[in-house]
Enzyme design. Structure first.
Site, PDB file in Angstrom:
ATOM      1  N   LYS A  81      24.306 -70.335 -23.208  1.00 37.87           N
ATOM      2  CA  LYS A  81      25.556 -69.583 -23.299  1.00 37.87           C
ATOM      3  C   LYS A  81      25.728 -68.677 -22.078  1.00 37.87           C
ATOM      4  O   LYS A  81      24.751 -68.155 -21.527  1.00 37.87           O
ATOM      5  CB  LYS A  81      25.534 -68.757 -24.589  1.00 37.87           C
ATOM      6  CG  LYS A  81      26.802 -68.012 -24.935  1.00 37.87           C
ATOM      7  CD  LYS A  81      26.604 -67.291 -26.265  1.00 37.87           C
ATOM      8  CE  LYS A  81      27.786 -66.421 -26.647  1.00 37.87           C
ATOM      9  NZ  LYS A  81      27.562 -65.714 -27.934  1.00 37.87           N
ATOM     10  N   SER A 156      31.133 -66.064 -31.108  1.00 38.95           N
ATOM     11  CA  SER A 156      31.376 -66.213 -29.687  1.00 38.95           C
ATOM     12  C   SER A 156      30.642 -67.396 -29.050  1.00 38.95           C
ATOM     13  O   SER A 156      30.950 -67.794 -27.929  1.00 38.95           O
ATOM     14  CB  SER A 156      30.977 -64.923 -28.958  1.00 38.95           C
ATOM     15  OG  SER A 156      29.603 -64.621 -29.135  1.00 38.95           O
ATOM     16  N   SER A 180      27.924 -64.932 -34.490  1.00 43.98           N
ATOM     17  CA  SER A 180      28.342 -65.651 -33.283  1.00 43.98           C
ATOM     18  C   SER A 180      27.583 -66.942 -33.020  1.00 43.98           C
ATOM     19  O   SER A 180      28.038 -67.777 -32.244  1.00 43.98           O
ATOM     20  CB  SER A 180      28.228 -64.732 -32.056  1.00 43.98           C
ATOM     21  OG  SER A 180      29.268 -63.801 -32.046  1.00 43.98           O
TER      22      SER A 180
END
Length: 493
Positions: A81, A156, A180
């Site tokens: 990420k 996220s 997330s």
């Protein structure tokens, strides 16, 4: 080489194939790169480091052929990420302000994955500064759900989940505060682990432009890094690597015991699907109950009707206060003032907005009082786990929602069961309730709803019993089928 099965194999299966010589690391990297290129509309992996990955893959293949030393992830291509530092690769946090930020070192989690032999070949998308439930930003664009391009992959870690679901990586490293990792995993139909708070190092996050000096030395008390994968066994493998200190850095390895059960007949489950605070989409509930019936059919003991300590009422309030206090404190001066203005505007229309406004002004004495409440509730949950191995909940109250970039996340609404709900906190309610206690939790795919969209079930275990949550997710997969490749053609029928 038939790349189809390879792309959708679990990381554990892929590593076994590498060891048997069925394919090479170079072939794997190229297969994932080809898949990313073949489905650009997903837009999950938004930064590539292909040349270095191919060079490292060749070295990994040579070492394997020569019988040299190999780590547990030797030659496995993975992605990370965009909020974690990766040396020599743009690490943007999804923000134009960090477009040119290229770290000179890895985040500790990334360094541990590399030390185990993983090859980091790309970066997955996220909302700017990981501050939304959808993965979109002006720099990298919008990530779309592989099951339906008109719907979000979540946030996220939305790029992480979409990439794993679409067969574009063997494994991805995400991050989680209010869900997330777990919510995108649930919405994209993959596995995602939120480890026990504190067992996986958090040093090395990409710095916010407004961060004060030394911000990287502190860890928000609900924030974790965790893996997303196509199989529960992959989570167990990644957890071992992420909690093992590198030889040159020292440190202690946390004690994470094996699960006390190995078969369905030994598994004790508390199903918590109903709570007075919130409703759940009937189509989602139908899939969750079907999964529990499948577990019972295979011999597991499933109990209903017991409300865990605090319920969503107390746990939700506690999470919102502590989460927003941290988010506000970490948003920088400009971001903090924007949050306060937004909360001030919404106070008259939402009791939750009033709660958030209060959180942004907590004194230290008030924070300590809230922390004491947390410890009392955590003790109650510890006692609950004397009677149950895991508690299962919805990962989120509904399946993936349509893209909506019309309002900031704190002002956005969605329709469900004839009511309008706020994106925050409604969608994070189940994840936040256990996250605020620091408990380990896995979102595991349990099937498709009547609209053809994935449903995730959150499997929660006692502190440091991460392997119990993973083992229960593994048994659930055996009962209901686990990961299913998405259609990757657009909207479901």
């Amino acid at each position: 080489m038939d790349t189809g099965p390879i792309e959708f194999a679990t990381a554990t299966q892929t590593l076994a194939g590498l060891r048997r010589g069925e394919f090479s690391s170079v072939e794997l990297v190229r297969a994932y790169l080809d898949r990313i290129a073949a489905h650009p509309w997903v837009n999950a992996i938004v930064t590539l480091d292909a040349d270095r990955a191919l060079t490292e893959a060749r070295l990994a293949d040579e070492t394997r052929r020569a019988g040299g030393p190999t780590g547990p992830l030797h030659g496995l291509p993975i992605t990370v990420k965009h909020d974690q530092k990766v040396r020599g690769v743009p690490s943007t946090y999804g923000s134009e302000s960090l477009r040119d930020f290229i770290p000179e070192d890895d985040a500790e989690t990334v360094a541990r994955l590399r030390s185990a032999g993983a090859l980091v070949f790309g970066r997955s998308n996220l909302p700017e500064f990981a501050a939304d439930g959808q993965a979109y930003n002006a720099l990298h664009g919008t990530t779309r759900n592989p099951w339906d391009r008109e719907r979000t992959s979540g946030g996220s870690s939305g790029g992480s989940a979409a990439a794993v679901a679409a067969g574009m990586t063997a494994l991805d490293l995400g991050s989680d505060m209010g869900g997330s990792v777990r919510i995108p995993a649930g919405w994209c139909g993959v596995h995602g682990l939120k480890p026990t708070w504190g067992v996986v190092p958090m040093q090395g996050a990409v710095p916010h432009p407004d961060d004060a000096e030394g911000a990287d030395l502190t860890v928000p008390d609900v924030a974790v890094c965790g893996p997303l994968a196509r199989g529960a066994d992959d989570l167990d493998l990644a957890l071992t690597v992420l909690t093992t200190p590198r030889d040159d850095r020292g440190g202690l390895r946390p004690y994470l015991p094996k699960a006390p059960f190995t078969a369905h007949r030994e598994l004790r489950v508390l199903a918590w699907f109903d709570d007075p605070v919130t409703g759940v989409d009937p189509a989602t509930l139908e899939v969750l109950h079907t999964a529990c019936r499948a577990l019972e059919g295979d011999g597991a003991q499933v109990t209903y009707g017991v409300l865990p300590p605090g319920g969503l009422d107390q746990l939700g309030e506690l999470f919102e206060l502590l989460f927003m206090a941290d988010v506000g404190g970490g948003a920088g001066d400009a971001g903090f003032e924007e949050l306060r203005r937004g909360m001030r505007q919404l106070r008259t229309e939402s009791p939750m907005a009033e709660l958030h406004h209060r959180a942004l002004g907590l004194t230290h004495r008030e924070w300590l009082s809230l922390h004491r409440r947390r410890l009392v509730l955590l003790q109650g949950w510890r006692e609950l786990f004397d009677d149950y191995d895991v508690v299962v909940t919805p990962t989120v109250m509904t399946t993936a929602l349509p893209h909506d970039h019309s309002e900031p996340v704190w002002a956005r609404r969605f329709e469900l069961n004839g009511e309008r709900h706020p994106w925050r906190p409604a969608l994070t309610r189940w994840c936040g309730a256990v996250g605020v206690l620091g408990l380990p939790a896995v979102s595991t795919p349990v099937g498709l709803d009547r609209h053809g969209l994935p449903v995730g079930m959150q499997v929660v275990a006692a502190p440091c019993h991460d392997r119990s949550a993973i083992a229960a997710a593994r048994l659930t997969s055996e009962s209901v089928g686990g990961f299913t490749p998405p259609p990757l053609g657009g909207s479901p029928a």
